[in-house]
Each structure stands twice: as C-alpha cells, then as structure tokens.
Design a protein around this motif. Sequence first.
Motif, PDB file in Angstrom:
ATOM      1  N   MET B 617      25.587 -27.250 -18.174  1.00  0.00           N
ATOM      2  CA  MET B 617      26.243 -28.026 -17.122  1.00  0.00           C
ATOM      3  C   MET B 617      27.756 -27.801 -17.195  1.00  0.00           C
ATOM      4  SD  MET B 617      25.553 -30.142 -14.670  1.00  0.00           S
ATOM      5  CE  MET B 617      23.939 -30.819 -15.054  1.00  0.00           C
ATOM      6  N   ALA B 618      28.328 -27.494 -16.034  1.00  0.00           N
ATOM      7  CA  ALA B 618      29.779 -27.360 -15.962  1.00  0.00           C
ATOM      8  C   ALA B 618      30.352 -28.623 -15.350  1.00  0.00           C
ATOM      9  CB  ALA B 618      30.169 -26.153 -15.127  1.00  0.00           C
ATOM     10  N   ARG B 619      31.331 -29.183 -16.001  1.00  0.00           N
ATOM     11  CA  ARG B 619      31.990 -30.374 -15.461  1.00  0.00           C
ATOM     12  C   ARG B 619      33.435 -30.017 -15.147  1.00  0.00           C
ATOM     13  NH1 ARG B 619      30.983 -35.459 -18.805  1.00  0.00           N
ATOM     14  NH2 ARG B 619      32.654 -34.784 -20.162  1.00  0.00           N
ATOM     15  N   VAL B 620      33.759 -30.117 -13.871  1.00  0.00           N
ATOM     16  CA  VAL B 620      35.084 -29.714 -13.411  1.00  0.00           C
ATOM     17  C   VAL B 620      35.863 -30.961 -13.033  1.00  0.00           C
ATOM     18  CG1 VAL B 620      36.354 -28.381 -11.709  1.00  0.00           C
ATOM     19  CG2 VAL B 620      34.174 -27.523 -12.575  1.00  0.00           C
ATOM     20  N   THR B 621      37.038 -31.065 -13.585  1.00  0.00           N
ATOM     21  CA  THR B 621      37.896 -32.215 -13.285  1.00  0.00           C
ATOM     22  C   THR B 621      39.123 -31.728 -12.544  1.00  0.00           C
ATOM     23  OG1 THR B 621      37.152 -33.238 -15.340  1.00  0.00           O
ATOM     24  CG2 THR B 621      39.077 -34.209 -14.265  1.00  0.00           C
ATOM     25  N   SER B 622      39.336 -32.276 -11.344  1.00  0.00           N
ATOM     26  CA  SER B 622      40.455 -31.833 -10.511  1.00  0.00           C
ATOM     27  C   SER B 622      41.759 -32.433 -11.040  1.00  0.00           C
ATOM     28  CB  SER B 622      40.233 -32.276  -9.067  1.00  0.00           C
ATOM     29  OG  SER B 622      40.512 -33.650  -8.966  1.00  0.00           O
ATOM     30  N   PRO B 623      42.893 -31.926 -10.562  1.00  0.00           N
ATOM     31  CA  PRO B 623      44.171 -32.470 -11.031  1.00  0.00           C
ATOM     32  C   PRO B 623      44.316 -33.962 -10.740  1.00  0.00           C
ATOM     33  CG  PRO B 623      44.512 -30.386  -9.903  1.00  0.00           C
ATOM     34  CD  PRO B 623      43.089 -30.735  -9.709  1.00  0.00           C
ATOM     35  N   PRO B 631      25.325 -27.459 -12.321  1.00  0.00           N
ATOM     36  CA  PRO B 631      24.533 -26.704 -13.305  1.00  0.00           C
ATOM     37  C   PRO B 631      24.888 -25.219 -13.242  1.00  0.00           C
ATOM     38  CG  PRO B 631      23.210 -27.257 -11.391  1.00  0.00           C
ATOM     39  CD  PRO B 631      24.534 -27.905 -11.176  1.00  0.00           C
ATOM     40  N   ALA B 632      24.953 -24.620 -14.393  1.00  0.00           N
ATOM     41  CA  ALA B 632      25.198 -23.178 -14.468  1.00  0.00           C
ATOM     42  C   ALA B 632      23.873 -22.477 -14.745  1.00  0.00           C
ATOM     43  CB  ALA B 632      26.194 -22.869 -15.580  1.00  0.00           C
ATOM     44  N   GLU B 633      23.705 -21.320 -14.139  1.00  0.00           N
ATOM     45  CA  GLU B 633      22.434 -20.607 -14.244  1.00  0.00           C
ATOM     46  C   GLU B 633      22.581 -19.398 -15.148  1.00  0.00           C
ATOM     47  OE1 GLU B 633      19.717 -21.755 -12.922  1.00  0.00           O
ATOM     48  OE2 GLU B 633      20.764 -23.401 -11.911  1.00  0.00           O
ATOM     49  N   VAL B 644      28.536 -20.212 -12.875  1.00  0.00           N
ATOM     50  CA  VAL B 644      28.544 -21.093 -11.710  1.00  0.00           C
ATOM     51  C   VAL B 644      29.896 -20.880 -11.021  1.00  0.00           C
ATOM     52  CG1 VAL B 644      29.441 -23.077 -13.025  1.00  0.00           C
ATOM     53  CG2 VAL B 644      28.222 -23.454 -10.879  1.00  0.00           C
ATOM     54  N   ASP B 645      29.879 -20.926  -9.697  1.00  0.00           N
ATOM     55  CA  ASP B 645      31.126 -20.737  -8.932  1.00  0.00           C
ATOM     56  C   ASP B 645      31.617 -22.079  -8.406  1.00  0.00           C
ATOM     57  OD1 ASP B 645      30.839 -18.100  -9.394  1.00  0.00           O
ATOM     58  OD2 ASP B 645      30.205 -17.563  -7.352  1.00  0.00           O
ATOM     59  N   PHE B 646      32.918 -22.206  -8.321  1.00  0.00           N
ATOM     60  CA  PHE B 646      33.468 -23.361  -7.616  1.00  0.00           C
ATOM     61  C   PHE B 646      34.802 -22.960  -6.997  1.00  0.00           C
ATOM     62  CE2 PHE B 646      37.049 -25.389  -9.859  1.00  0.00           C
ATOM     63  CZ  PHE B 646      37.088 -24.625 -11.017  1.00  0.00           C
ATOM     64  N   VAL B 656      37.881 -27.356 -16.922  1.00  0.00           N
ATOM     65  CA  VAL B 656      36.484 -26.932 -16.805  1.00  0.00           C
ATOM     66  C   VAL B 656      35.822 -27.092 -18.168  1.00  0.00           C
ATOM     67  CG1 VAL B 656      34.925 -25.040 -16.240  1.00  0.00           C
ATOM     68  CG2 VAL B 656      37.132 -25.235 -15.056  1.00  0.00           C
ATOM     69  N   GLU B 657      34.850 -27.968 -18.228  1.00  0.00           N
ATOM     70  CA  GLU B 657      34.094 -28.166 -19.475  1.00  0.00           C
ATOM     71  C   GLU B 657      32.675 -27.661 -19.281  1.00  0.00           C
ATOM     72  OE1 GLU B 657      35.376 -32.275 -21.337  1.00  0.00           O
ATOM     73  OE2 GLU B 657      35.256 -32.365 -19.154  1.00  0.00           O
ATOM     74  N   LEU B 658      32.139 -27.119 -20.332  1.00  0.00           N
ATOM     75  CA  LEU B 658      30.770 -26.607 -20.259  1.00  0.00           C
ATOM     76  C   LEU B 658      29.971 -27.199 -21.413  1.00  0.00           C
ATOM     77  CD1 LEU B 658      29.489 -24.120 -18.477  1.00  0.00           C
ATOM     78  CD2 LEU B 658      29.300 -23.092 -20.732  1.00  0.00           C
ATOM     79  N   PHE B 659      28.822 -27.740 -21.090  1.00  0.00           N
ATOM     80  CA  PHE B 659      27.971 -28.326 -22.111  1.00  0.00           C
ATOM     81  C   PHE B 659      26.602 -27.654 -22.049  1.00  0.00           C
ATOM     82  CE2 PHE B 659      30.902 -31.626 -20.656  1.00  0.00           C
ATOM     83  CZ  PHE B 659      31.562 -31.888 -21.858  1.00  0.00           C
TER      84      PHE B 659
END
Lengths: 310, 759
Positions: B617-623, B631-633, B644-646, B656-659
């Motif tokens: 899982m990618a967790r993206v936090t904006s400014p 979810p990343a594949e 995963v794209d954003f 960008v955090e990835l778990f």
Amino acid sequence: MRRLSHFGALAGLAVAALAFGGCSDGGEEVRADGPEEETRLRPDPRRPELRPAPIGASFLGQEAPPAVGRPSGRTIGPRMDPNETPGRWPFYWTRAVYSGAGRGWYGGRGGGSWATDYPKGDRQFLVVLKRLVGIHAYDWENAVRLDDPLIRRFPVLYAVEVGRMDLSEPEVEGLRSYLDAGGFLIVDDFWGSREWAQFEWNMARVFPDLPIVDLPLDHELFSAYYDIEEILQVPNINNGARGGPTYERDGYVPFVRGIFDEKGRLMVVVNWNTDLGDAWEWAESPYYPLVYSTYAYEMGTNMIVYAMSH
Amino acid sequence: MDEIFEFLFKFRSFVFEQGDLAFGAPTSLRLGLGIAGVVAASAVATYTIARGRSTVADRGVMAGLRVALLGLLVFCLMQPTLVLSTVVPQQNFVGVLVDDSRSMGLENQDGSARADFVAQAFTPEESDLLARLQERFVLRFFRFSDVATRFDGLDELTFDGTHTNVARALDAARQELAGLPLSGLVVVSDGADTDDRPVTEALVPLQAAGVPVFTVGVGDEVIEPDVELGRVELPRAVLQGSTLMVDVVVTQNGIGQREIPLLVEDATRILAEETVTLGPDGEPVVVRIAFQLEREGSRRIDFRIPAQPGERVERNNRRTAWIDVRGEREKVLYFEGEPRYEVSFMRRAVEDDENLQLVLLQRTAESKFLRLSVDDSTELAFGFPTSREELYRYRGLVLGSVEASFFTFDQLQMIADFVSERGGGLLFLGGHAAFAEGGWAGTPVEEVMPVVLGDPVTVEGGYFQEVAVGPTPAGLAHPAVQLDADLTQLRARWDSLPPLTVVNPVHEVRPGATTLLTGTPVLGGRDQVVLSFQRYGRGKAIALTAQDTWIWQMVPALEDRSHESFWQQMLRWLIDGVPTSTRVSTDQERVEPGETVRVLGSVSDSTYIEVNDAAVMARVTSPTGVVTEMPAEWTVETDGEYTVDFRPDELGDWEVELFADRDGVRVGGDRTWIHAAPSDDEYFEAGRRTALLRRIADDTGGRFYTPEEVATLPEDITISGGGVTLVEEHDLWDMPALFFLILLLMGAEWGYRRLRGLV
C-alpha cells in the motif's frame, strides 16, 4: 558469580610463582621470602641472557618472550625494552612513574613509591590476565613517567601508593592531557584518610572541577568480565598471610571510586583502602588467602576489559 | 555556395543526395565505355607516333587531356539522368513539430526570440514557406515539450513547456500519423533536449518506415555572456549529520576567467560557500564543495551563483536539489575477537552520533563475549549471529581481529551473503588475527575482501610496521576520508597525524577495488594498503589494515577531532546506500504539478529474498496534509517490484510511504519524497544543439536547416522519397559544369602546346 571458576589457574600460579622470587612492598611490609633466596632467584637485569624464563608463563603453557634487551637496571622507570616499539602489541601493562616522597622497591634497587610491587606484581598480573582473557599483551612490565609524551601510546595506566604522590607541574599537565585524550588510570594500594587527602589534593590539581565519586556496584565496571557483587578489602601480604587485620591505618572500609569526565566517561578508577597489587603479586603464596587474590584478579580483569571496551 | 553549386550542376547538392544516377542512351554502358576505350587508345597512339619536337612528358600530358575530353563527351553521349522520387502533390502528409518549451522564449543575440521564427514561418497567408508547404502537402501541426499534441493555430503555442523531449515527440507524431502517406516530419526546435535518454531509439522506427526528419534549429548556439551551473548529483537520502561532498560543474561563456562565489543554501541559511575560478569560454570547471546536513526531514538545497553583470540567462545560475535527511539510528555490528583499544576508542568516537548505533560483540575469552549497546538481553545472546535473519538486522558489520576459524562455514558464507545479497557494508580491521594472518584465505569471505591476501606471516614476532598514512588521489576526492572541511588543507591535515602500526602485510588490492589511504613505512619499505574498498554484489566491502587508529585520538593535540571525524564518516560510509528490506522510490525527484509520478516499491522478506505476494500500500500525503492510500501492484517483470502511479496536483513536498504486509504481518515500510515545483531545466544547456538536430536529420535521410536556409524545405521534402511518389528523370548532360569542363580541357591542351612551343 563466576569468581572461583579460575581457581585452578590461580592455585597453579601460586606454586609456579614461588620460583619467581619475592619483592618488597616499599619497605612497609615484610618480605615473605628471605633475602638469600630472593637474591638467588631474582634475575640479574644487567645480564639478560642469564634471565630465566618467566616461571608463571611456562607453567601456564605460554611461550616465554624473547630474552632480549630487558629494561636497563640503571634507569628508574624504563619505558620498556629498548628494542620494542610501542604498538607491536595491542596491550602493555603500564605503570605510572610519578614524583613522590615514598620509596618503592623496583626489583630490589629502590625507586619511588610508584615502584611498589614492581616488577613482579606486573609480570604476575600479566601472566594471569593472559590466561583469563584472550588478550595479546606484551609480556613484560612497562613503566612510563607521567610527563613523558609517549605515555599517550599506553591508554591504560596503573599507579600505586598514590598516598605518597607529589606531582610536579609537568606531571600534572601530562596526566591531565593523558586522561583528556582518552587515557584510563587505575589507582591502587593506598590507605587511610591521610593518604586519601594527599591523593585527592594531587587529583584536584589535575582536574579542579571533577569530583571523585563512589562507583556503585551496578556500574558496568563490576560486570565487564566477572560479576563482582561485593567490594572486598584486600590486605597486604603480611596481614593477609597472618590472618588479619585486613585494614591499614584508618582505612577500615574499602572503596572503589572514580572520576568521570564531563561526558560521563570513567577516566580514573580508585581502589582505596585495598591492595590489589599485593594480591596479584602474592597469589602463589599458600599463606595468602585465595579469596583476596581471586577478587584482586577479577577486579583487575574487569578494569582492563572495561578500559578496552568502554 | 549552394547557389554556385546549383548553377553548375542544375540542382542543389541535397537533390543529388536524394536521387540516383542513370544513363538514358540506348546503347549499353559497357558498349559506350568500350568505344571510349578505343578512342582513347587511338588518341594515345596518335600522340605516341607523331613525336615531332615533343618529349615523352609532353605527349603524356596532352594525351591525358585529350582522353579526359573524349571521356566527357562519351559521358554526355550516354545521356546521364538524375532519377528522383517526388511526391504527388496533396497526396502526402507532413508533420510539423514545434518546440513549445520555455527555452524557445529565450532571446537571441539580435534581440529576437527563438519563437519568433515559428510565427514568421507558419503564420497563414503571410508565410511563403507555409504556402509552399501547403501547396505540396497536407500539414499536421504538433506542439511538443515533453509529449507531442496536435494543434491548429499558432495561438495555442504557449512556449511554457518545462521539458524538451524530442525523441518522445517524434515517436508520438509518428504514431499519430501512422497509416497515412507520410513524406516527412519537420521539427522546429532549439534542440535543448532535457531528457537523459538517447534519441536514437526513437529514430529506429522512423528509419524503418522511411520517414525523413527535417530539423530547423533556432536560437544561438552559444549564449553569452552567461555562467551556468551544471547538473548537481545528490543522494536521495542521507543520515542526519552526514557530510556531503558534491561536485558542481560551472561553465561560462563571455564572462571571463574570473573568480565568482558559489553558495549552498537551505531554506534558512548558507551551508557552504566556495570561490570558483572560471575556466576559458565553454570549458567546464569542477568545484568540490562540502557541507553538513543537520536537520531531519526533506530538505531543499540550492546551489547558487550570483547573477553576473550583463548575463543573458540568470535562471541557469541556480540548481535545486532535495534530499531526505533521515534521523534513524542505524545499527552496525562490531565483532571483535580480543580486548583491544580499537573497541573503546571507536565506540567513543561515534557515541555522540545519534544516528549510529554501534553494537559491540567482543570475545573476551574463549566462548565468552561482552555485549554492549544491544537493544535487549536477547540480542546476540548466543554470540555471533547464526542465522541470516539475525545478521541481516544490521546494516553494517565490522570484523576486528578475529580468526576465520572462529566461524562455522555457514557463518562465513552468511557474512559473504551479508554483502552480496543483503547489500550490507562490511569493514575488515587489521590485527593479529585479521586478513591472511587470521586464516581468512580460502574462505568464502576472502572474495569479499578488497585486498589480496598473501601468505600469512609466520616468522617469530610477526610482521610489524609503523606507517605514515596519507590519502591517495582517489582518497582526496572521497568523502569518507575528508578530515578537514577545508579541502585545501586536507593533505596537510593527514600529514599532521601520527603514524599507525600494521601487523598484516597488505600491498595489493583486487582488480576493481579502490585504494583511499596508503601507508608509507616510517623505516622504509613497501607501501601498505591502509584503506581500500570494492563493490561486492549489492553491498560494499572495506579493508582498513591498520590495527590502532586510536593513536589518532590519544597522541594528537586534544582539540584535534581527526579520530572522531574519521570513524563517524567511516561508519556512515559503511552503511550509506545499504537497502532496507522494503524500499520505495519514484521515477522522478521533481515534477510539475499535474505530471504523473511512478512510485516503485521493492519488497523483500527479512532474509532479503524478494516476495511477490505481499499486499503493498502506498500512502501519499500532500503538502496540505491530504492523505491518499493506493494499492501498488506487482509488476510481474521483476521479482519483488511493485508500482503505482499518482499525480501531484499542488506545489510542495509530497510524502510517499510504502507499507508491505504478508499474511497480515508487516514485512516492512519505507518513505520518500516527491517535490512538485516549477522546473528551470529548460534554461540549462539552452544553446541551440545543432549536433543533435543534424544527427536526427542525417540518420533519417532528412536535412538540417537554420532559419536562413529553410526556404528550400518544401522542395527537399518533395524529393525525399517519403509517402506517395512519382519517379522523375532529369537530364544531366546539359549541366553547365560539363560544358565548362570541356572548355577547360580544350583550353588546357591548347595552352600547354603554346607554352611548350608545340603549336
């Protein structure tokens, strides 16, 4: 508590070191062996080729160091074998040579109070230390003046009878910079309030702002190698051999104290009202209680391991 | 020049390049050549027989001139023809690609903008070029910066693109026009490509399809006066307190070889300042600048040169980079085989470094160990790790004076794998039981060592040397051995340090290894390798052959911090770049808002074997703090890789955090940053890149033009052979050049005769 785990080694050493000859403790203690025997067995420093192999070493299965260039008998406080370069060995058991009022023995030829138990105590301590700890150590004694710049090649220093210490200014400077640079000083064999005052006065000249504090038994020093749960008062050879008392003068209670630098590094370990050096030196004596020599070696080992790891 | 060529040969040189030569005479070429040979032989015979007053040389010259003349006549009689494939008018398409990036807005030396050419060339009903193109072809216009998109009117051009990617633009236009009869592509650009990838890949399909590319280069090749900061490379992440050494390339044109300041700044203060002595025009100079990063978090670092008087482009005086300053405490295991001072002094040297946890395992006697700085009572409770999982928890491993026979074979293999598979840093220290003297030769670990092990020294007393340690040229440039912030004082600083001792003779490094420090024996002898390293698998191995660096602490003056600096830098270098089991990165460090970012995750288990069945899982936090989870594949192509794209849609730093979880258990996590910010890339190396544009044209069968030469573009496309074509034949026998040559040869023979008195 693994104190008695090396009992065999110590007992064996007691027998082996008999052949090593006795040395005095600065005249304040009676020698265990007669002067004739001592003269017969003590190696002649002017004729190194005739020097017998160190008995303790051979007994313990260690190879004797090469019989070359022993410390000169004419110089009080030789650094080491003149053919030896500091650094060949990872560890040199080094004794601090300082100015003072007392008179040590130094192999029967006198010397300052620094020379008490020297060199037999040093050699014997090394033999047992190498037996107990996997350390690559220089086999012989090494004494260095506090004002000798080369003192900094030896990060652990041993000083005895510091109650008679009277440091010169260069020595004060030398000791201060040595300890500030990272050196570690082990102090031993001084007794009572009067000698404490003398030592304290000298150390106050070295570090005016650093107190001397008691080391609690949960300090890592007491568990660096052996688990020491009690600070014993180690008597000199005479008192120990005849069964008491263990104290001298008004030094009834033994202390292990220390001086820490501003960052909390232990720089000086002070063994007051106790005589580890005599216990190392006379561990082979059947009259000297094993409990004291065992404690002394454990404490000595802990101090070395602590100094080389902390 | 081209006009003269065209006058003499009827056509421009490009026309000849595009066409084929043929002969229109009814007889065969062989017959013609045969006749020519007979005639030539007759002429030679005539000259040979009729000697007169002439010498052999005279007859040779005259015969040669006459034969050449006859040859020319034969050539003309053969009716030489230039065969061209010309396009059928209005049956073919031409794609016109106009660079819409910011660099097109730069001014030329004459004050005009690069983009002005676009208006001149393609404004309907005003441009002759456009009219002639439209007369022959159906035009399709594309504007491009990063990608090519169709446009219909010049008013759609903004010249505000943040990238120039010619290759991608060509590829997009080719695909857009696929299936149509395409006579060629016209690229109008300054060629200031900002993409690192080579353009050749995009040319291959065009070559295969026979589509020529005609490039029109606009703008000055050299912008002057101007000073420019070259690309600055920084690691994406460093430990807090790390010292960075960065090479900055500075180039000037028209400024002069003077001294100018170079500043390194973060958001609040100047981190470092260096004086740069500029090189000659166009010649880059490299400046090394060192600075320390103290505060944790994502840091923007600006490298800046103040604007110089009269400078034409000031926006290329600044480079911005971001770096993730990490405050983690990294664990390094130091295993020492005996009590010795290196232990206590090394621990002391790094004790103030909050980002290093030097875990000590010291063998004090047989089967007796001292553990220090461990996390809990279970850590290393049974001595040196016996499993990969246990060993791989550490990012670095220091092996002191310990003999190889202490370890089991599995442990030795595990140590080697620690470097090659886990990617850890391994440091070997000198000592009585180290290197060859410790029996390491022939073990799986020997290959890891960057030094060559000789035969162990067996003489009594062993090997012993005092060596004066100093940096090699590679060492002077390496951050790990920079003892002084003032780089000019580095060698003097090393010279001031006392000698160390070595008990392991090490004189050679392995092929590919780098030596940073050498030791010169105080009493003479062969130089010792003191510090060297090599990459091994995913990790690196370092050999420090001295046994007592503590001397650098004990012996120098008290204020000397060499020992602390050395060990802090050494251990930080040891673990620098060591991967975690789960890692996250992005395909770009900085994007413009709205551009797509690809998040790449690499997931392994605790033994660093890639896993493909993790829930990532990618967790993206904006400014502004808006959190988005995606979810990343698994990519399928690469084990353990997830994507995963954003699309960051606001300016600022995006976290960008990835778990990664597996069977409900967290395998690992990692964090990185992507920065949404305007780009100045277009202003760097912004001079017209003629070489690139010319190469695109040459490789595809097209032609490169400057704005002054572009008038022939429509005709050139016409004969380039692309699209629906007709074959045209053009006579060449009437080329003025042939007539002049015939006259020249006749005149030459006559003149020669006059000169020699043979008339």
